[in-house]
Design a protein around this motif. Structure first.
Motif, short mmCIF file in Angstrom:
data_model
loop_
_atom_site.label_atom_id
_atom_site.label_comp_id
_atom_site.label_asym_id
_atom_site.label_seq_id
_atom_site.Cartn_x
_atom_site.Cartn_y
_atom_site.Cartn_z
N GLU A 8 0.85 -1.19 0.00
CA GLU A 8 0.00 0.00 0.00
C GLU A 8 0.88 1.24 0.00
O GLU A 8 1.93 1.27 0.67
CB GLU A 8 -0.91 0.04 1.24
CG GLU A 8 -1.84 -1.16 1.39
CD GLU A 8 -2.91 -1.25 0.32
OE1 GLU A 8 -3.19 -0.22 -0.33
OE2 GLU A 8 -3.46 -2.34 0.15
N TYR A 47 4.48 -2.63 3.18
CA TYR A 47 4.35 -3.93 2.51
C TYR A 47 4.67 -5.09 3.44
O TYR A 47 5.69 -5.11 4.12
CB TYR A 47 5.21 -4.00 1.25
CG TYR A 47 6.71 -3.90 1.42
CD1 TYR A 47 7.51 -5.04 1.39
CD2 TYR A 47 7.33 -2.67 1.58
CE1 TYR A 47 8.88 -4.95 1.51
CE2 TYR A 47 8.70 -2.57 1.71
CZ TYR A 47 9.48 -3.72 1.67
OH TYR A 47 10.85 -3.63 1.80
N GLY A 86 -3.31 -5.15 4.65
CA GLY A 86 -3.84 -4.32 3.58
C GLY A 86 -5.14 -3.66 3.98
O GLY A 86 -5.36 -2.47 3.72
N ALA A 113 -4.65 4.80 2.48
CA ALA A 113 -3.84 4.48 1.31
C ALA A 113 -4.40 5.09 0.03
O ALA A 113 -5.59 5.42 -0.07
CB ALA A 113 -3.73 2.97 1.15
N THR A 124 -1.16 1.12 -6.19
CA THR A 124 -0.09 0.61 -5.34
C THR A 124 1.19 0.51 -6.15
O THR A 124 1.22 0.84 -7.35
CB THR A 124 -0.48 -0.77 -4.77
OG1 THR A 124 0.55 -1.22 -3.89
CG2 THR A 124 -0.67 -1.80 -5.87
N ARG A 168 -7.70 -2.43 -9.29
CA ARG A 168 -6.43 -2.12 -8.63
C ARG A 168 -5.33 -1.90 -9.67
O ARG A 168 -4.50 -1.01 -9.53
CB ARG A 168 -6.08 -3.29 -7.73
CG ARG A 168 -4.78 -3.17 -6.97
CD ARG A 168 -4.98 -2.51 -5.65
NE ARG A 168 -4.07 -3.07 -4.66
CZ ARG A 168 -3.65 -2.44 -3.60
NH1 ARG A 168 -4.08 -1.23 -3.34
NH2 ARG A 168 -2.82 -3.01 -2.74
N SER A 196 -3.20 1.55 -10.31
CA SER A 196 -1.74 1.53 -10.20
C SER A 196 -1.08 2.09 -11.45
O SER A 196 0.04 2.59 -11.39
CB SER A 196 -1.26 0.10 -9.95
OG SER A 196 -1.78 -0.39 -8.73
#
Length: 461
Positions: free
Chosen positions: A324, A380, A402, A409, A413, A425, A429
């Protein structure tokens, strides 16, 4: 997709192939197919260990002709084990590990199978560096194409920021060289877009002088975690120099000289600090942490290559992780982070880490696909254990951390540290829908049939 191995096609491939071709009956097959994550147990129909770019071209065309799923292996560190396929073709770049350094021009030419350690060692005689990972065994290719964060990132940017060019074998078996002048849109996509566009066979990196580097390790009992994490946070919020990178790590304390005997093989808190400079400068920058009175400490000037390999671990662990990116680190997030460490498997090789971002990571963000670079912290969990009976517990710990960090966050990521966590996700990213669609257009040009799909996949636009 998988296909059958045609003997005539295999013989044709072998005629001008300089590397090694392995079928399942080859004595080295089982060793060659094993990636870093021991949870992954896939059996390719064929492994092509390539000696050079022409071998990669031949392998890609062979896979296309037979309709084989293609996996590309460099370091083999991906959490999902994307460097190996079941029943398909594994293109193994590891024999292609040459590094050529031009100290006058301050550039390095790096073959696609080289590791970060190969690069660091080749540059060491010239006191030159480029950003590598926090483990020397990490493959340069996947590391760089996914962004490339490491100890030097606050000072010199991510690995992709130091790219000057990339040679790529595309899905039709062609060869292109991408740079700011040639194939500039592809070059843009290679700054975080991963292995979606072809097989990266050669890289050219910008190098930087680094006359001295210092490593500091401070060990604390785990109950001091919140105090230590807050002190690290305050140090960076007050304006720590770009030369400084700090990781705060919950881990099983190793039997090292600086570790008190009562902490060995027990849950402990480690401050792992890297400073791009002398020991005296590092001590000054780290003074607020030494003031906390660690139970044990070590600080010394070392080569960057030695520092990078200090936490290398052998392959053979069962591995699961995530990450994150946090814009800030409020007290509540600190408390949740420290509480979650109690769920780690101890003893094991697992680690739960908060690492400093900022500096050149943010300043060099530009318009690249590697997104969320204004984050201040990377959190992480790096789960590593040997017993399959620990899988459920270890994976639950990773996912729970997470969830703990999610309220603080960014949506996206650092993609190099995660497994397949869904399309939403992935898009976040890569910088959101607009950048994703731009990446999809590049994908459509260089890999329209999504041949290179074993990655954080971008569908051709």
């Amino acid at each position: 997709m998988t296909g059958k191995i045609d003997r005539a096609a295999l013989e044709d491939l072998s005629k001008n192939f300089d590397g090694e071709i392995m079928l399942p009956d080859h004595p080295a097959y089982d060793e060659a197919r094993q990636v870093y994550n021991k949870m992954i147990d896939r059996r390719p129909a064929i492994i092509a260990q390539c000696a050079g770019t022409e071998d990669v071209v031949s392998a890609v065309r062979f896979g296309l002709d037979l309709g084989l799923e293609i996996a590309v292996r460099s370091g083999g560190h991906s959490v999902a084990g994307w460097g190996v396929t079941d029943g398909g073709l594994m293109i193994d770049l590891r024999p292609m590990n040459a590094v050529e350094v031009d100290p006058e021009a301050r550039i390095a030419h790096v073959a696609g199978g080289a590791t970060c350690g190969d690069v660091a060692r080749a540059c060491e005689p010239y006191k030159l560096v480029t950003t590598g990972g926090t483990a020397s065994t990490t493959g340069v290719a996947g590391f760089t194409l996914g962004g490339g964060w490491g100890y030097l990132s606050r000072k010199f940017g991510l690995a992709c920021d130091n790219l000057l060019s990339v040679e790529l074998v595309t899905s039709d078996g062609g060869i292109v060289v991408a740079s700011e002048e040639e194939h500039p849109e592809l070059f843009w996509a290679l700054h975080g877009g991963g292995g979606n566009f072809g097989v990266a066979t050669n890289f050219t990196f910008r190098l930087h002088p680094l006359p001295a580097a210092t490593m500091a390790l401070l060990i604390f009992p785990p109950e001091e975690g919140p105090k230590v994490v807050r002190r690290v946070r305050d140090l960076f919020e007050a304006g720590a120099p770009d030369e400084l990178n700090v990781e705060v790590v919950y881990l099983t304390a190793p039997p090292e000289e600086f570790v008190p005997s009562h902490l060995v093989n027990r849950l402990s808190l480690l401050v792992n600090a890297f400073y791009a400079g002398s020991e005296s400068e590092a001590r000054k920058a780290l003074a607020p942490l030494f003031e906390l009175g660690p139970g044990g400490e070590m600080i010394a000037e070392m080569s960057y290559a030695d520092i990078q390999s200090a936490f290398d671990s052998q392959a053979g662990f069962r591995y699961y992780g995530s990450a994150e990116l946090l814009p800030a680190l409020p007290d509540e997030a600190v408390e949740r982070f420290c509480d979650r460490a109690l769920d780690m498997i101890v003893p094991s090789a697992s680690a739960q880490t908060i690492s400093s971002w900022g500096g050149a990571i943010a300043r060099q963000a530009g318009d690249w696909p590697m997104a969320n670079r204004d984050a201040a912290w990377l959190v992480y969990p790096f789960g590593q254990w040997t017993d399959a009976s620990d899988d459920e517990r270890g994976i639950a710990w990773v996912k729970a951390l997470g969830s703990d960090m999610a309220p603080y966050a960014a949506d996206g990521t650092y993609i190099n540290l995660i497994t397949d966590e869904g399309r939403k996700r992935t898009i976040a990213s890569y910088g959101g829908e607009a950048k994703y669609q731009r990446l999809a257009a590049v994908k459509a040009r260089y890999d329209p049939d999504n041949i290179f799909s074993l990655n954080h996949n971008i569908q051709p636009g």
